[in-house]
Design an enzyme around this catalytic site. Structure first.
Site, mmCIF file in Angstrom:
data_model
loop_
_atom_site.group_PDB
_atom_site.id
_atom_site.type_symbol
_atom_site.label_atom_id
_atom_site.label_comp_id
_atom_site.label_asym_id
_atom_site.label_seq_id
_atom_site.Cartn_x
_atom_site.Cartn_y
_atom_site.Cartn_z
ATOM 1 N N ASP A 286 -24.312 47.531 -23.356
ATOM 2 C CA ASP A 286 -23.990 48.244 -22.113
ATOM 3 C C ASP A 286 -24.582 49.643 -22.252
ATOM 4 O O ASP A 286 -25.562 49.823 -22.967
ATOM 5 C CB ASP A 286 -22.479 48.249 -21.878
ATOM 6 C CG ASP A 286 -22.098 48.345 -20.404
ATOM 7 O OD1 ASP A 286 -22.642 49.231 -19.709
ATOM 8 O OD2 ASP A 286 -21.260 47.554 -19.923
ATOM 9 N N HIS A 320 -27.678 49.286 -20.710
ATOM 10 C CA HIS A 320 -27.781 49.418 -19.260
ATOM 11 C C HIS A 320 -28.373 50.772 -18.886
ATOM 12 O O HIS A 320 -29.302 50.868 -18.112
ATOM 13 C CB HIS A 320 -26.410 49.237 -18.607
ATOM 14 C CG HIS A 320 -25.914 47.829 -18.651
ATOM 15 N ND1 HIS A 320 -24.690 47.450 -18.135
ATOM 16 C CD2 HIS A 320 -26.471 46.699 -19.142
ATOM 17 C CE1 HIS A 320 -24.517 46.152 -18.313
ATOM 18 N NE2 HIS A 320 -25.587 45.674 -18.926
#
Length: 480
Positions: A286, A320
């Site tokens: 992430d 991300h």
């Protein structure tokens, strides 16, 4: 660590055909405007990590611990930490050699956990070991829940150091399945926690005991002062790896993180003041770094912004976002400085990323980025997204004002900008100065933005004075 993607030689790009002049910054207030980076220097100067250079050491072996990777050493660590905390001037728990299997490690004031090079602490995948519940946060909401692997509450002068490894042992068999765990038709625990927070249920009554599916953080100092995390390697985390909450004077330095599970953010300072994140490597599932300050009702109740953050010399591989603010930023974020970082991977979606919406309503201000080199990212180089998560569904106004990006070099991206404000709440005051985007495949997407300024910017080999309009926004990624 495997290198990914499109390599950019910064010097070669600047020397050949995409030549940049580097003027002294000039603002609307004139040439004598104060240099914002002087504030970054002042933040650095007052962050003083605790020192245990002369600390007397104790070892888990002194309290019955066996570094064989099979014998549970939770009690040995507990007793060693208690002994170290009683040493005048502070003590060191020295983990030197072998593989240590343990449950949660709870630090105390004036204690350094030193994991020497060649040593590994492995955290047991047995959830029962991480109770009774402690005060913690899950995606911006407070609860009484599962203990983080390494935890400290209201401590001063604590450190996790050494060249060793911290292994969370998370996998498709342990911890990660809880991210999507069904509750046999009942409300899922994450959704229940969010509901309890919105209903104003006191934190002491938000109890998630054994059998709940809220995953533990890896390292979480909570309401602590003078925190140092340095030189360790973190592998296989259940979710967020380093999560200081309501802390002051935090240093995270030369940490290597490799963990690709769901919600595996690298470092998430939340509601903290005076934070330095320096010379770290992030390879995550992430956001690499995600700055936060509480979610919705809890963020408004606590009213604790994150402020005065310096990020320098870090390398971001997969994730991300490279450096992200949000999405749990209801308390606001201000005074963030990012410099001399390197990002490069087709699986890194965005270099500089901001997430907000009408349910959060946080204020993001005074953010400065300079001298960042990006080989490639899979989506936009810079994203500011008010349509993240709940989007316009909420009664709180997101505010964004004041972003300068200087000397950003991007080799390859889908587009330069993906900026999505609201008509009634435009994104304001963004300056791109002395930036080069070597290859941007698609037009930019810019909606409800005021005060966007280009100063000596090149895109696809040509000088540009503003965004290239006409793009279609990409859906927001998942995660917090």
């Amino acid at each position: 660590m495997e290198r990914h993607g499109f390599e950019v030689n910064r010097r070669a790009v600047l020397a050949g055909g995409a030549c940049l002049s580097l003027p002294v910054p000039v603002t609307a207030q004139g040439r004598n405007a104060p240099d914002p980076w002087a504030e970054a220097q002042a933040i650095r100067a007052r962050i003083r990590p605790p020192s245990f250079a002369r600390a007397r050491a104790v070892t888990p072996q002194q309290f019955g611990g066996v570094p064989d990777g099979r014998t549970l050493a939770t009690e040995a660590f507990r007793r060693a930490i208690a002994a170290a905390s009683r040493i005048p001037g502070g003590g060191r728990v020295l983990v030197d050699g072998g593989i240590w299997l343990t449950g949660p490690i709870h630090l105390r004031s004036n204690v350094e956990l030193h994991v020497a090079r060649g040593s590994t602490i492995r955290f047991s995948p047995d959830p029962a070991l991480y109770f009774p519940p402690v005060l913690t946060r899950m995606e911006g909401n407070e609860l009484m829940g599962i203990s983080p692997f390494i935890y400290a509450l209201e401590c001063e002068n604590i450190a996790i150091t050494g060249g060793g490894t911290l292994d969370g042992q998370a996998s498709e068999a342990h911890w990660w399945p809880w991210a999507h765990s069904p509750r046999d038709g009942l409300e899922r625990d994450g959704a229940r926690l969010k509901r309890l927070a919105e209903e104003g249920v006191p934190v002491r009554n938000r109890v998630f005991g054994p059998g709940s599916t809220i995953r533990p953080q890896f390292i979480q100092p909570y309401r602590c002062r003078n925190v140092l995390i340095e030189d360790v390697t973190i592998l296989r985390s259940p979710m967020w790896e380093i999560h200081p909450v309501e802390c002051e004077n935090v240093t995270v330095r030369r940490v290597t993180i490799s963990s690709h599970g769901p919600n595996n953010d690298g470092c998430d300072p939340e509601s903290c003041r005076d934070v330095l994140i320096e010379d770290c490597l992030f390879d995550t599932g992430d956001d690499c770094i995600a700055i936060k300050s509480g979610r919705n009702a809890d963020g408004r109740r606590l009213k604790r912004p994150t402020e005065n953050v310096v990020i320098a010399g870090c390398t971001m591989v997969d994730g991300h976002g490279g450096v992200t603010l949000g999405s749990e930023i209801t308390g606001g974020v201000r005074n963030v400085f990012v410099e001399n970082c390197r990002m490069d991977s087709p699986r890194l979606n965005t270099a500089i990323r901001f997430k907000n919406n009408a349910a959060r309503g946080g204020t993001l201000e005074n953010i400065h980025v300079r001298d960042v080199t990006v080989g490639q990212v899979g989506r936009a180089a810079i994203t500011i997204d008010y349509n993240y998560g709940e989007g316009a569904q909420g009664g709180f106004t997101p505010v964004f004002k004041g972003l300068t990006i200087e000397r950003l070099l991007v080799g390859q991206c889908q587009r330069v900008l993906n900026l999505q404000g609201f008509k009634a709440a435009p994104i304001r005051d963004i300056v791109l100065r002395d930036c080069v985007f070597v290859r941007a495949a698609e037009p930019d997407f810019v909606l409800h933005v005021e005060g966007l300024r280009y100063d000596n910017v090149r895109r696809n080999g040509r000088a540009v004075s503003g965004p290239t309009p006409g793009g279609i926004p990409r859906p927001a990624d998942g995660g917090g």
